[in-house]
Design a protein around this motif. Sequence first.
Motif, PDB file in Angstrom:
ATOM      1  N   MET A  64      -2.327   9.723   2.350  1.00 21.39           N
ATOM      2  CA  MET A  64      -1.307   8.834   2.994  1.00 21.39           C
ATOM      3  C   MET A  64      -2.331   7.666   2.540  1.00 21.39           C
ATOM      4  N   ASN A  65      -2.461   7.363   2.045  1.00 19.69           N
ATOM      5  CA  ASN A  65      -2.301   5.559   1.785  1.00 19.69           C
ATOM      6  C   ASN A  65      -1.962   4.500   2.274  1.00 19.69           C
ATOM      7  N   LEU A  66      -3.220   4.446   3.780  1.00 20.31           N
ATOM      8  CA  LEU A  66      -2.516   3.396   4.286  1.00 20.31           C
ATOM      9  C   LEU A  66      -3.548   1.623   4.387  1.00 20.31           C
ATOM     10  N   THR A  67      -2.382   0.535   4.396  1.00 21.46           N
ATOM     11  CA  THR A  67      -3.142  -0.804   4.306  1.00 21.46           C
ATOM     12  C   THR A  67      -4.128  -0.709   5.477  1.00 21.46           C
ATOM     13  N   ILE A  68      -4.680  -1.814   5.626  1.00 18.35           N
ATOM     14  CA  ILE A  68      -5.602  -2.450   7.159  1.00 18.35           C
ATOM     15  C   ILE A  68      -3.916  -3.079   7.972  1.00 18.35           C
ATOM     16  N   GLY A  69      -3.426  -3.098   7.334  1.00 20.64           N
ATOM     17  CA  GLY A  69      -1.906  -4.633   8.309  1.00 20.64           C
ATOM     18  C   GLY A  69      -1.366  -3.089   8.993  1.00 20.64           C
ATOM     19  N   LYS A  70      -1.336  -1.477   8.524  1.00 17.69           N
ATOM     20  CA  LYS A  70      -0.774  -0.359   8.797  1.00 17.69           C
ATOM     21  C   LYS A  70      -1.462  -0.350   9.853  1.00 17.69           C
TER      22      LYS A  70
END
Length: 160
Positions: free
Chosen positions: A1-7
């Motif tokens: 799962m690739n979470l961005t900084i915003g998420k």
Amino acid sequence: MNLTIGKKILLGFGVVIALTLGLGWYGLTKLEEIEGITARITERDFRHARLFQDIALLQKDLIVLRERAMREYLLGQAGLAHEDPAALQGQWRRAHEQLQTLLGELESVSSEYKRTATTPQRAAQWGRIEQVARGTQKALKGLADEVELQFGLLNRGELS
């Protein structure tokens, strides 16, 4: 799962909000428990305080009424009576009955509280109050017999 900084920030913020809500709910439930315990203690202790106060006032009334009956009898012997000693005797008897009722209530309430006490120390305290109430009832019975004898002497005019 690739979470961005915003998420990740949003997820962290969500966790903080969830923890805050959980702790708030926990605090409120504990506060409600404390309020319930406080209300029970207040009801019990203040009920006893009211009983003690009422008992003390009735004891004082018994003393005053007996003394007034005696005084009026003696004043009546001199032709100076203002009140009927028989009426004062009736008031004394009614106050005595009320006092007996309150002492009985104190004994039964203390017995009930002893059975439902939250700690052994509180149960022992309620037990002592129950014993004192029982002993006071017995002493009051003896006193009542003596006062009734005194009233009988007054009514027959045999007191000098």
